[in-house]
Scaffold this motif. Structure first.
Motif, PDB file in Angstrom:
ATOM      1  N   SER A 346       0.984  -1.134   0.056  1.00 35.44           N
ATOM      2  CA  SER A 346       0.028  -0.156  -0.056  1.00 35.44           C
ATOM      3  C   SER A 346       0.928   1.193   0.114  1.00 35.44           C
ATOM      4  CB  SER A 346      -0.822   0.086   1.205  1.00 35.44           C
ATOM      5  OG  SER A 346      -1.893  -1.111   1.323  1.00 35.44           O
ATOM      6  N   ALA A 347       0.741   2.182  -1.104  1.00 37.37           N
ATOM      7  CA  ALA A 347       1.819   3.165  -1.115  1.00 37.37           C
ATOM      8  C   ALA A 347       0.874   4.343  -0.550  1.00 37.37           C
ATOM      9  CB  ALA A 347       2.116   3.529  -2.704  1.00 37.37           C
ATOM     10  N   VAL A 348       1.928   5.272   0.107  1.00 41.21           N
ATOM     11  CA  VAL A 348       1.270   6.438   0.750  1.00 41.21           C
ATOM     12  C   VAL A 348       2.511   7.501   0.332  1.00 41.21           C
ATOM     13  CG1 VAL A 348       0.073   5.385   2.608  1.00 41.21           C
ATOM     14  CG2 VAL A 348       2.385   6.058   3.035  1.00 41.21           C
ATOM     15  N   SER A 349       2.113   8.777   0.291  1.00 45.57           N
ATOM     16  CA  SER A 349       2.798   9.895   0.374  1.00 45.57           C
ATOM     17  C   SER A 349       3.079  10.085   1.722  1.00 45.57           C
ATOM     18  CB  SER A 349       2.199  11.013  -0.299  1.00 45.57           C
ATOM     19  OG  SER A 349       1.646  10.796  -1.673  1.00 45.57           O
ATOM     20  N   ILE A 350       4.327  10.724   2.213  1.00 43.58           N
ATOM     21  CA  ILE A 350       4.709  11.150   3.286  1.00 43.58           C
ATOM     22  C   ILE A 350       4.244  12.413   3.829  1.00 43.58           C
ATOM     23  CG2 ILE A 350       6.693  11.236   5.059  1.00 43.58           C
ATOM     24  CD1 ILE A 350       8.352   9.815   3.017  1.00 43.58           C
ATOM     25  N   PRO A 351       3.216  12.353   4.822  1.00 43.07           N
ATOM     26  CA  PRO A 351       2.509  13.631   5.354  1.00 43.07           C
ATOM     27  C   PRO A 351       3.700  14.706   5.692  1.00 43.07           C
ATOM     28  CG  PRO A 351       1.793  11.762   6.459  1.00 43.07           C
ATOM     29  CD  PRO A 351       2.996  11.277   5.706  1.00 43.07           C
ATOM     30  N   GLY A 352       3.594  16.046   5.131  1.00 43.57           N
ATOM     31  CA  GLY A 352       4.192  17.174   5.470  1.00 43.57           C
ATOM     32  C   GLY A 352       5.439  17.128   4.785  1.00 43.57           C
ATOM     33  N   GLU A 353       5.964  16.134   3.974  1.00 43.91           N
ATOM     34  CA  GLU A 353       7.184  16.184   3.400  1.00 43.91           C
ATOM     35  C   GLU A 353       7.163  16.775   1.850  1.00 43.91           C
ATOM     36  OE1 GLU A 353      10.495  15.791   3.621  1.00 43.91           O
ATOM     37  OE2 GLU A 353       9.930  15.790   6.015  1.00 43.91           O
ATOM     38  N   VAL A 354       7.691  17.917   1.631  1.00 39.07           N
ATOM     39  CA  VAL A 354       7.912  18.461   0.303  1.00 39.07           C
ATOM     40  C   VAL A 354       8.617  17.424  -0.792  1.00 39.07           C
ATOM     41  CG1 VAL A 354       8.875  20.343  -1.103  1.00 39.07           C
ATOM     42  CG2 VAL A 354       7.960  20.797   1.264  1.00 39.07           C
ATOM     43  N   ASN A 355       9.647  16.729  -0.295  1.00 42.03           N
ATOM     44  CA  ASN A 355      10.146  15.757  -1.298  1.00 42.03           C
ATOM     45  C   ASN A 355       9.590  14.381  -1.221  1.00 42.03           C
ATOM     46  OD1 ASN A 355      12.174  17.624  -2.175  1.00 42.03           O
ATOM     47  ND2 ASN A 355      13.267  17.402  -0.188  1.00 42.03           N
ATOM     48  N   THR A 356       8.400  14.284  -0.858  1.00 42.93           N
ATOM     49  CA  THR A 356       7.937  12.742  -0.801  1.00 42.93           C
ATOM     50  C   THR A 356       7.668  12.387  -2.190  1.00 42.93           C
ATOM     51  OG1 THR A 356       6.151  11.520  -0.037  1.00 42.93           O
ATOM     52  CG2 THR A 356       5.604  13.733  -0.679  1.00 42.93           C
ATOM     53  N   LEU A 357       7.763  10.934  -2.347  1.00 41.95           N
ATOM     54  CA  LEU A 357       7.455  10.471  -3.651  1.00 41.95           C
ATOM     55  C   LEU A 357       5.970  10.305  -3.663  1.00 41.95           C
ATOM     56  CD1 LEU A 357       9.396   9.420  -6.170  1.00 41.95           C
ATOM     57  CD2 LEU A 357       8.806   7.186  -4.991  1.00 41.95           C
ATOM     58  N   PRO A 358       5.211  10.952  -4.723  1.00 39.74           N
ATOM     59  CA  PRO A 358       3.790  10.669  -4.807  1.00 39.74           C
ATOM     60  C   PRO A 358       3.399   9.027  -4.884  1.00 39.74           C
ATOM     61  CG  PRO A 358       4.488  12.155  -6.641  1.00 39.74           C
ATOM     62  CD  PRO A 358       5.712  11.530  -5.972  1.00 39.74           C
ATOM     63  N   SER A 359       2.364   8.955  -4.067  1.00 43.95           N
ATOM     64  CA  SER A 359       1.947   7.372  -3.704  1.00 43.95           C
ATOM     65  C   SER A 359       1.763   6.792  -5.064  1.00 43.95           C
ATOM     66  CB  SER A 359       0.564   7.360  -2.933  1.00 43.95           C
ATOM     67  OG  SER A 359      -0.466   7.995  -3.579  1.00 43.95           O
ATOM     68  N   GLY A 360       1.298   7.263  -6.228  1.00 41.04           N
ATOM     69  CA  GLY A 360       1.045   6.496  -7.309  1.00 41.04           C
ATOM     70  C   GLY A 360       2.595   6.124  -7.890  1.00 41.04           C
ATOM     71  N   VAL A 361       3.514   6.935  -7.795  1.00 36.72           N
ATOM     72  CA  VAL A 361       4.852   6.592  -8.265  1.00 36.72           C
ATOM     73  C   VAL A 361       5.487   5.405  -7.541  1.00 36.72           C
ATOM     74  CG1 VAL A 361       7.261   7.435  -8.673  1.00 36.72           C
ATOM     75  CG2 VAL A 361       5.144   9.005  -9.070  1.00 36.72           C
ATOM     76  N   THR A 362       5.261   5.352  -6.216  1.00 36.93           N
ATOM     77  CA  THR A 362       5.541   4.242  -5.338  1.00 36.93           C
ATOM     78  C   THR A 362       5.016   3.017  -5.590  1.00 36.93           C
ATOM     79  OG1 THR A 362       6.180   5.896  -3.608  1.00 36.93           O
ATOM     80  CG2 THR A 362       5.907   3.401  -2.897  1.00 36.93           C
ATOM     81  N   ALA A 363       3.595   3.087  -6.072  1.00 43.76           N
ATOM     82  CA  ALA A 363       2.862   2.015  -6.358  1.00 43.76           C
ATOM     83  C   ALA A 363       3.479   1.528  -7.605  1.00 43.76           C
ATOM     84  CB  ALA A 363       1.267   2.319  -6.510  1.00 43.76           C
ATOM     85  N   ASP A 364       3.711   2.360  -8.779  1.00 45.12           N
ATOM     86  CA  ASP A 364       4.015   1.835  -9.857  1.00 45.12           C
ATOM     87  C   ASP A 364       5.422   1.198  -9.769  1.00 45.12           C
ATOM     88  OD1 ASP A 364       1.915   2.676 -11.184  1.00 45.12           O
ATOM     89  OD2 ASP A 364       2.830   4.709 -12.035  1.00 45.12           O
TER      90      ASP A 364
END
Length: 414
Positions: A346-364
């Motif tokens: 289950s991919a999530v974006s890291i809350p409050g992090e400007v440099n987080t990888l979007p969850s969709g990219v992590t899932a891909d």
């Protein structure tokens, strides 16, 4: 302080040295320093060395980064986390002494840690490198008592170099003339660089596989060096990789002259959050009482391999990942070792992090290495979805120390 940050992170010692001079050189007034660099295992090795030193009755300052839940975790003054009042006081003093000059967040807070340590009596100072080693702000110590280099692998290439020898050269920058250096397991190309630097500086090396050995026999940790053999408890920190970190910690304690009791305390008393930490309490754990819930902050391929090895050693159980990563990391390299051990991610974006990888990219990225994947808005939402389909699963929240910090903060019992 963040407004003082240079527009680009350029790793140099000049800014820290200027501020330390303005503070009357607290770095020259520290108790004997143990300086630790490496890609993986720095924090765990430091935690075990601290446990060993404290087990021997020594007062220990410790500096580490990044923090997980609170900044205060970075600075332990004679064994205790720095207080809010004292932290505020020394940060104000450093801010004033800096006089508005350009300086990074890490540099000014490192100077603050040195100031706190210089003003409180202790027997040892443990310093963990922030990034690299050669031009890291902690590398202003000219004569440490001991240096340690844990395994070196590819990470932070944008700052440290694209190849393993280049990165090893940056880590080897903490080696000082005539000062003993403990070296954990290394690839040959990295070890060659470390050995060459030590030879130039006349620094005695204590290298894994040459001068010390560590293994597991009958659920005991066996350590051997040139002075003899130790039969010790297994490390409190879980994972096969922690055996190697334990070996480096024990080797360091032995070089410093500590006995078997200190080495045993290093094994049994060390704690280090978000390194394959089992979450058994707090709101998150309570929301999934039948799930085996774990948290890990490792974020590169070597860390993922260590996680994969531990998952393989645990009793068989359907395993799900909740994963969030930064966009500066090798996501595919991280996912690949985990793929054979995972049912779903289950991919999530890291809350409050400007440099987080979007969850969709992590899932891909997960799908690209053969892991079934979906997206979730939050960790809680991801866990709820897992419970519906696999109420007795093993769930590992992973991918970033920043995600781990978010989980630890939100999982505090109210």
């Amino acid at each position: 302080m963040m407004k003082l940050h240079p527009k680009v992170i350029d790793l140099v010692l000049d800014r820290a040295e200027r501020l330390l001079a303005a503070l009357d050189h607290p770095e020259l007034k520290l108790p004997p320093v143990i300086h630790i660099a490496g890609t993986n295992g720095k924090g765990s090795t430091q935690a075990m060395m601290r446990a060993g030193l404290e087990g021997a009755g020594k007062a220990v300052h410790a500096y580490t980064s990044p923090h997980l839940a609170r900044f205060h975790e970075r600075i332990r003054v004679a064994g205790d986390l720095i207080s809010e009042e004292y932290l505020t006081e020394i940060l104000d003093e450093c801010y004033a002494a800096n006089g508005g000059e350009s300086i990074t967040y890490f540099e000014i807070t490192t100077c603050a840690a040195f100031l706190a340590f210089a003003r409180q009596k202790a027997d040892y100072t443990l310093l963990e490198v922030g990034l690299g080693g050669r031009v890291d702000a902690t590398n202003v110590i000219d004569a440490p008592a001991l240096t340690v280099i844990t395994p070196v692998s590819l990470d932070h290439q944008q700052f440290l170099g694209e190849t393993l020898p280049e990165i090893a050269g940056e880590k080897a920058g903490i080696i000082k003339r005539g000062v003993p250096c403990i070296v954990g397991p290394q690839e040959d190309s990295a070890l060659e660089v470390i050995e060459a630097k030590a030879a130039r500086l006349g620094a005695p090396l204590h290298v894994f596989g040459q001068h010390w050995h560590v293994s597991v026999e009958r659920e005991r940790l066996i350590f051997q060096d040139e002075t003899g053999l130790l039969d010790l408890p297994m490390p409190a920190l879980l994972g096969a990789h922690q055996v190697q970190n334990a070996g480096a910690a024990i080797a360091g304690l032995r070089v410093l002259g500590f006995d078997e009791a200190a080495c045993a305390a290093a094994m049994t008393d060390a704690t280090w959050p978000a390194r394959m930490q089992r979450l058994k309490s707090g709101p998150l754990a309570q929301s999934a009482p039948n799930v085996e819930l774990w948290l890990d902050g490792g974020h590169n391929a070597s860390a993922a391999q260590a996680i994969a090895d531990l998952l393989a050693a645990l009793p068989e159980r359907e395993t799900h990942l909740i994963c969030g990563m930064l966009n500066t990391k090798d996501v595919g390299g991280y996912m690949r070792p985990l793929a054979p051990h995972v049912t779903h991610l289950s991919a999530v974006s890291i809350p409050g992090e400007v440099n987080t990888l979007p969850s969709g990219v992590t899932a891909d990225a997960a799908r690209n290495v053969g892991i079934r994947a979906s997206e979730a808005e939050t960790v809680d939402q991801a866990l709820e979805a897992i419970i519906v389909n696999a109420p007795h699963a093993r769930v590992l929240i992973c991918g970033s120390l920043y995600l781990a910090g978010h989980v630890l903060r939100s999982n505090v019992q109210s």
